[in-house]
Design an enzyme around this catalytic site. Sequence first.
Site, PDB file in Angstrom:
ATOM      1  N   TYR A   1      50.421  53.566  55.509  1.00 59.15           N
ATOM      2  CA  TYR A   1      50.832  53.267  54.259  1.00 59.15           C
ATOM      3  C   TYR A   1      49.625  53.028  53.238  1.00 59.15           C
ATOM      4  O   TYR A   1      49.564  53.463  52.185  1.00 59.15           O
ATOM      5  CB  TYR A   1      51.535  51.600  54.286  1.00 59.15           C
TER       6      TYR A   1
ATOM      7  N   SER B   1      48.001  50.227  45.946  1.00 61.01           N
ATOM      8  CA  SER B   1      47.986  48.949  46.566  1.00 61.01           C
ATOM      9  C   SER B   1      46.424  48.537  46.950  1.00 61.01           C
ATOM     10  O   SER B   1      45.566  49.513  47.479  1.00 61.01           O
ATOM     11  CB  SER B   1      48.791  49.303  47.920  1.00 61.01           C
TER      12      SER B   1
ATOM     13  N   PHE C   1      62.318  44.546  43.885  1.00 63.81           N
ATOM     14  CA  PHE C   1      61.871  43.062  43.586  1.00 63.81           C
ATOM     15  C   PHE C   1      60.937  43.458  42.495  1.00 63.81           C
ATOM     16  O   PHE C   1      61.193  42.951  41.311  1.00 63.81           O
ATOM     17  CB  PHE C   1      61.016  42.581  44.843  1.00 63.81           C
TER      18      PHE C   1
HETATM   19  C1  UD2 Z   1      49.994  44.959  52.016  1.00 60.30           C
HETATM   20  C2  UD2 Z   1      49.113  45.057  50.985  1.00 60.30           C
HETATM   21  C3  UD2 Z   1      49.852  44.534  49.634  1.00 60.30           C
HETATM   22  C4  UD2 Z   1      50.972  45.455  49.433  1.00 60.30           C
HETATM   23  C5  UD2 Z   1      51.976  45.357  50.641  1.00 60.30           C
HETATM   24  C6  UD2 Z   1      53.328  46.370  50.497  1.00 60.30           C
HETATM   25  C7  UD2 Z   1      46.700  44.425  51.898  1.00 60.30           C
HETATM   26  C8  UD2 Z   1      45.639  43.483  51.892  1.00 60.30           C
HETATM   27  N1  UD2 Z   1      47.921  44.326  51.157  1.00 60.30           N
HETATM   28  O1  UD2 Z   1      50.572  43.672  52.147  1.00 60.30           O
HETATM   29  O2  UD2 Z   1      49.136  44.612  48.447  1.00 60.30           O
HETATM   30  O3  UD2 Z   1      50.821  46.904  49.080  1.00 60.30           O
HETATM   31  O4  UD2 Z   1      50.932  45.678  51.761  1.00 60.30           O
HETATM   32  O5  UD2 Z   1      53.953  45.997  51.889  1.00 60.30           O
HETATM   33  O6  UD2 Z   1      46.989  45.316  52.387  1.00 60.30           O
HETATM   34  N2  UD2 Z   1      52.648  37.826  58.364  1.00 60.30           N
HETATM   35  C9  UD2 Z   1      52.817  36.738  59.384  1.00 60.30           C
HETATM   36  N3  UD2 Z   1      54.129  36.740  59.387  1.00 60.30           N
HETATM   37  C10 UD2 Z   1      55.078  37.429  59.068  1.00 60.30           C
HETATM   38  C11 UD2 Z   1      54.769  38.601  58.263  1.00 60.30           C
HETATM   39  C12 UD2 Z   1      53.428  38.524  57.962  1.00 60.30           C
HETATM   40  O7  UD2 Z   1      51.811  36.295  59.745  1.00 60.30           O
HETATM   41  O8  UD2 Z   1      56.215  37.128  59.402  1.00 60.30           O
HETATM   42  C13 UD2 Z   1      51.064  38.312  58.078  1.00 60.30           C
HETATM   43  C14 UD2 Z   1      50.590  39.806  58.181  1.00 60.30           C
HETATM   44  O9  UD2 Z   1      50.074  39.937  59.639  1.00 60.30           O
HETATM   45  C15 UD2 Z   1      49.510  39.671  57.264  1.00 60.30           C
HETATM   46  C16 UD2 Z   1      50.032  38.739  56.290  1.00 60.30           C
HETATM   47  O10 UD2 Z   1      50.953  37.943  56.633  1.00 60.30           O
HETATM   48  O11 UD2 Z   1      48.494  39.033  57.768  1.00 60.30           O
HETATM   49  C17 UD2 Z   1      50.417  39.582  54.825  1.00 60.30           C
HETATM   50  O12 UD2 Z   1      51.485  40.339  55.252  1.00 60.30           O
HETATM   51  P1  UD2 Z   1      52.644  41.101  54.367  1.00 60.30           P
HETATM   52  O13 UD2 Z   1      53.433  42.208  55.125  1.00 60.30           O
HETATM   53  O14 UD2 Z   1      53.170  40.290  53.470  1.00 60.30           O
HETATM   54  O15 UD2 Z   1      51.520  42.098  53.267  1.00 60.30           O
HETATM   55  P2  UD2 Z   1      50.264  42.784  53.571  1.00 60.30           P
HETATM   56  O16 UD2 Z   1      49.118  42.105  53.723  1.00 60.30           O
HETATM   57  O17 UD2 Z   1      50.431  43.913  54.781  1.00 60.30           O
END
Ligand code: UD2
Length: 314
Positions: free
Chosen positions: A145, A121, A13
């Site tokens: 991660y 990240s 992506f």
């Molecule tokens: C982390 C990093 C980001 C990048 C990414 C790669 C942080 C703050 N950000 O993203 O920079 O490196 O990892 O994977 O650590 N969620 C829902 N429903 C869903 C899926 C996710 O509610 O179906 C929530 C999840 O619990 C989180 C938010 O959405 O609170 C974002 O989740 P994500 O997996 O899109 O990204 P994140 O923040 O882990």
Amino acid sequence: MSGNFLVTGGAGFIGSALVRGLLREGAGRVVVVDNLLSGHRRNLDEVSGSVEFHETDIRDYEALRAAMTGVETVFHEAAIPSVPRSIRETLPSHDVNINGTFNVLRAAKDAGVRRVVYAASSSAYGDTLVLPKVETMQTSPKSPYAAQKLMGEYYMSVWASCFGLETVSLRYFNVFGPRQDPSSPYSGVLSLFMKAILDRSCPTIFGDGEQSRDFTYVEDVVALNLKAAQAPASVSGRVFNGGNGGRITLNQAWTLLQEIEGVHIPANYGPPREGDVRDSQADTTQAVEYLGHAPQYSFEQGMRATLEWYRATR
Ligand code: UD2
């Protein structure tokens, strides 16, 4: 932008957006390395005649070294992302994100590459007492991660100090945009939201939905990478936030999509996700000062552009 470039994860992506950005800017030669585990050849369809594609895993040193011959700048985007995936499947994410990154650096040095720009990240910060998050803050990874991505930053700066390879680490803050693949449970939340709104189905929000992210549109991240590649050598070894500077909750993001589509679809709420950071927002001061970072897309502009892409490619 003249010169020879290599993008690891170039069929993914962010990597494929970077490849298109490089070609738009007139790059001489663009080499793509991707094992097609989560990347897709279709992401490069429009530019396939202009790139040199290597179906190579970054854990394969010999193949990487060969692909880097004559390359001046490497953008290291290949990774197994996802916080929950790294908790459930510890070995593959360690192997690719740490050993693979080591190989990229080793091959880059051996091939005489000038600079490596690394996809770090924002997860490295963990939960901080203060927002926005500044590069000088103590890091506190909450998941394998996050720890792996932080290790990559340390390796970048050590390759700069010990081996004279120029490196720049960009801490991405939840990048979103066209081509983000919504097909896995580990996909980025906004890609899952886009799919749900177009399917008129309920997304699942983990926790109360009040957690926030500095969602950053992919074209702003591409532009920052191009600037990091051209910045003076004095930035070598350093780490910069690659966010937009804003902060949006998941509830706000889902509400915006419903407003744009003119529908009312309440989300399902589930238990909070393990390893999750509560709030995330970048202080962009250093990236602005040293790299000329200048994000162009508001959250809503990015969301509208992304939604139109998903609609058109369904
Ligand atoms: C982390 C990093 C980001 C990048 C990414 C790669 C942080 C703050 N950000 O993203 O920079 O490196 O990892 O994977 O650590 N969620 C829902 N429903 C869903 C899926 C996710 O509610 O179906 C929530 C999840 O619990 C989180 C938010 O959405 O609170 C974002 O989740 P994500 O997996 O899109 O990204 P994140 O923040 O882990």
